[in-house]
Scaffold this motif. Sequence first.
Motif, PDB file in Angstrom:
ATOM      1  N   UNK A 179     -45.594  -5.002 -41.329  1.00 38.56           N
ATOM      2  CA  UNK A 179     -44.899  -4.883 -40.099  1.00 38.56           C
ATOM      3  C   UNK A 179     -45.374  -4.955 -38.798  1.00 38.56           C
ATOM      4  N   UNK A 180     -46.820  -4.445 -38.890  1.00 37.85           N
ATOM      5  CA  UNK A 180     -47.769  -4.127 -38.285  1.00 37.85           C
ATOM      6  C   UNK A 180     -48.968  -6.083 -37.923  1.00 37.85           C
ATOM      7  N   UNK A 181     -48.647  -5.793 -39.052  1.00 38.22           N
ATOM      8  CA  UNK A 181     -49.398  -7.378 -39.184  1.00 38.22           C
ATOM      9  C   UNK A 181     -48.387  -8.304 -37.933  1.00 38.22           C
ATOM     10  N   UNK A 182     -47.470  -8.402 -38.429  1.00 33.31           N
ATOM     11  CA  UNK A 182     -46.364  -9.482 -37.769  1.00 33.31           C
ATOM     12  C   UNK A 182     -46.567  -8.611 -36.404  1.00 33.31           C
ATOM     13  N   UNK A 183     -46.425  -7.323 -35.975  1.00 38.24           N
ATOM     14  CA  UNK A 183     -46.257  -7.892 -35.309  1.00 38.24           C
ATOM     15  C   UNK A 183     -47.559  -7.916 -34.325  1.00 38.24           C
TER      16      UNK A 183
END
Length: 557
Positions: A179-183
Motif C-alpha cells: 500500500x505504501x509502495x502504491x502510495x
Amino acid sequence: MRETKTYEELLEDLEELTLQLKEANETIHAIRTGQIDALVVETEGGPQLYTLKSADHTYRVFIEKMKEGAVTLNSNGIILYCNSQFADMINLPLTKVIGLPIMNFIPGEYKDIFKKITKQGWQSDSKGEIALKNKNNELVPFLLSVTSLELDEGTALSIILTDLSLQKENEKQLELKNKQLEEARLAAYKMNEELEDIVEERTKDLLVSREYFKFLADNIPVIIWTAGIDGKLDYVNRRWIEYTGFDVEESKTKRGDLISTVIHTDDVERSVTDWQIALEEKRKYEGEFRLKRITDGAYRWHYSQAIPFKDEHGNITAWIGTNIDIDDQKKELEKKDEFISVASHELKTPLTSLKGYIQLMEFQENLSEAAKIYVSKATSSVNKLQHLIDELLDASKIKAGKLKFNKKELNLTDLVNLCIENSSYIYPLHQIKKELQDDIIVRGNAERLEQVLMNLINNAVKYSPNRKEIIIRVEKNKDSAIVSVIDFGIGMVNSDQELVFERFYRANGHESTMPGLGMGLYISSEIIKEHNGEIHVKSKLNEGSVFSFSLPLATSQ
Ligand code: ADP
C-alpha cells in the motif's frame, strides 16, 4: 441347576475380578496418556480397540518435535491421536484431548468450514483455513492439511495444523508495504506530472526569454558576442554583422580572416596577446582597438570587455563580450590633449618671465612693507600656477610617450629624509613621523622620485583637514624598497581606489570642494612605472589612506 459357590470360591472370584478391573483401568490409563499405541473407543457396534502400529516410536518422537499440530480422527470425528502441539493449540493437557470429538474444540463460526474440509479430506487430500482459540481466548489462524490414512483398524483422517499467525502478520506487513509502495508510486507519478508541467512552463519561459534576449541583443547599439571556453566566437549580434560584414557562421569559422580584415593591423598583436592572456589566466579581458566598418572602410576605436561566465564550481563555461564604439570620445580626448599640450607650452614662456620679474622685484631695495607682502603673495600664486602648468606638461609628455629621464643609483632613505625636511617647513602645523630603514639604495631619478613623494605628502595634508599626523615609512621587502605615506584623513571608498591613478580622476566628488586637477597621482604612477615599480593605495572612508610605491633595489646592494 446352578451350582452354589462356597464363600471361599466367591472370595477367589472377587479377587480375580478385582485384579482384572485393575488391569483394565491401567490399560485405559496407559492408552489415554499415550503410553501405548492403542485406544478403545465406544462405537455403535460396541467398544472398539485401535492400535497405531504404523506410528512406531521414532515416528511419534518426530511428530512430537514438529512445530505443527497433528491429529488423527476416526470417521466419527473422535480424536484417536494428537501431538502435544495440538493440545497446546487448544490449551488443554494432552490426556484430556484424546478420545474426545474434535468438534468440541472448533469455534462455532468455523464449524461449517471445518466439516467441509474434513468431509473432502475423506475423499482426497484437502486444505483450508480455520481459527482456533488460544488461552487468551483470541482466534489464531491455522492451515489444515487433511489426508485420509489406511490403518489396520480401519480408515482414519490425519490433520496437520500449521500456525498462520506469522504468515498472516507477514502478509499484513506485505500488504501495508504494498500500500505504501502504491502510495509512493502515486506520489512519484504526481510529482513527475508536476515536474513535466514545470519543465514545459520553463521551456516556454526560456523560449520567450531567448527571443527577448535576441531582440535586445540585436537592437542595442553595441556589439555583443559570446565565446566558448577556448575563446572561439559562438554568437554575435546583428550590430556585429552589420558593422563587420561577417555573419554568425563566418565569425565562428573564419577566425584568421576576421582578425586580419576587421582589426587594425597596428592593434592586432596587442589585442590577440591580451585576449590570450585573459583566456589563460581566466580573468576579465579589457582592451581598446580599432575595428573596420564595412560600410565605409573606416577604422573606429572600440572599447572591448569580455567577462568569463562561471558555473557553481568556478569553472568557466563561456565568455560574454561587448565592443563599444568610443571613437568620438577618443577624438575629443585627443583634441583636449592637444590643446593642453599647446596651452601649457604657450603658458610656460610668459610664466617664466613673470617669475623672473617677480624675483627682480623681490630683490628691490626700499620696498614698502605692503609691496613686500604683495610680492610674496604673487610668488606663491605664480608657484601654484607653475605647479599646475608643470603637471599639464608632464601629462602631455606621458601621453606622447616622451616622459623619459636618466636614472642613477641613489640613497632613497636620504631622499625621503630631505622631502620630510622640506615638508616640515611647508606644513609647520603637521607632525610628520618618520620610520626609515637606513641606506636603501635604488636606481632612479632623484627629481622625479621627489616629485612623486611630495605629491603624496601634499595630498596627505590636503585630504586630512582635521588630522595633523602623517607617517612616512621606508623599508625593504625582498628585492624592493617600499615607501609609504600614511594619513588619517577623509580616505575614500573602494571603487575610487581603483581609479585615482587615472588622468583627471578625483575621488569623493572633490571636483568642487578641493583645488586640484586630478593629475598628480596619474603622473606619479607613470613615473613609478618608468622606474619598474608599482604604486598602490589602501584607504577607508573617514579613516585615512596609505599610499605606497615600490622600487626595485639597486643590484649593487
Ligand atoms: P588632485 O589632488 O589634484 O585632485 P591627485 O591625482 O593627486 O589629484 O589625486 C586624485 C584624487 O585622489 C584626489 O582628487 C582625491 O580625491 C584623491 N586623493 C589623493 N590623495 C588622497 C588622500 N591622501 N586622501 C584621500 N583622497 C586622496
